[in-house]
Design an enzyme around this catalytic site. Sequence first.
Site, mmCIF file in Angstrom:
data_model
loop_
_atom_site.group_PDB
_atom_site.id
_atom_site.type_symbol
_atom_site.label_atom_id
_atom_site.label_comp_id
_atom_site.label_asym_id
_atom_site.label_seq_id
_atom_site.Cartn_x
_atom_site.Cartn_y
_atom_site.Cartn_z
ATOM 1 C CE LYS A 9 -3.781 -2.333 2.400
ATOM 2 N NZ LYS A 9 -4.662 -2.313 3.603
ATOM 3 C CE1 TYR A 49 -9.125 -3.346 -0.242
ATOM 4 C CE2 TYR A 49 -8.459 -1.619 -1.754
ATOM 5 C CZ TYR A 49 -8.145 -2.542 -0.787
ATOM 6 O OH TYR A 49 -6.840 -2.675 -0.361
ATOM 7 C CG ASN A 112 -3.384 -2.654 6.977
ATOM 8 O OD1 ASN A 112 -3.202 -2.471 5.784
ATOM 9 N ND2 ASN A 112 -4.403 -3.367 7.426
ATOM 10 C CG HIS A 115 -4.948 -6.505 -0.333
ATOM 11 N ND1 HIS A 115 -6.155 -6.710 0.289
ATOM 12 C CD2 HIS A 115 -4.952 -7.282 -1.445
ATOM 13 C CE1 HIS A 115 -6.863 -7.564 -0.430
ATOM 14 N NE2 HIS A 115 -6.160 -7.923 -1.480
ATOM 15 C CD GLU A 126 -7.901 -9.581 -3.851
ATOM 16 O OE1 GLU A 126 -8.560 -9.075 -2.931
ATOM 17 O OE2 GLU A 126 -6.802 -10.144 -3.664
#
Length: 144
Positions: A9, A49, A112, A115, A126
């Site tokens: 990320k 998402y 965080n 992913h 994905e």
Amino acid sequence: MEKSLIIIKPDGVERKLIGEIIGRYEKKGFRIIAAKMLHPERSILEMHYAEHIDKPYFAELIRYMAEGYLMVMAIEGENVIEIIRLMNGHKDPKQALPGTIRGDFAHSITKNIIHASDSPKTAAREIQIWFPELTSPKNLNISM
């Protein structure tokens, strides 16, 4: 061989953790079969998402993921989904164990670092979004 999608990320890219994270996966014996760094369009993030669209955090998540560059990878190996999720650690850094990627580097639930796909079905969806060239019947070999 099982496949998983991994996204480093914006906070992980900005903090120059790409090499550290890739190194951990490679040392575990997993193989990167596709990788690219990009500043994503909102539309691809919204597609990625989509299952969270009705959640209160959706807009914040999309805004955060669109704020910088991402490193997106398709990785393969035996039990890659389960093992990588263990290596990444709990999504809440306060619960992530030391030695995991999030335990060592993450500061918040949204920002965080990483992913990873949570199931073979999710991985297939994905990977098709981010690497459509890998999803031809001849190249797609995802355990269900």
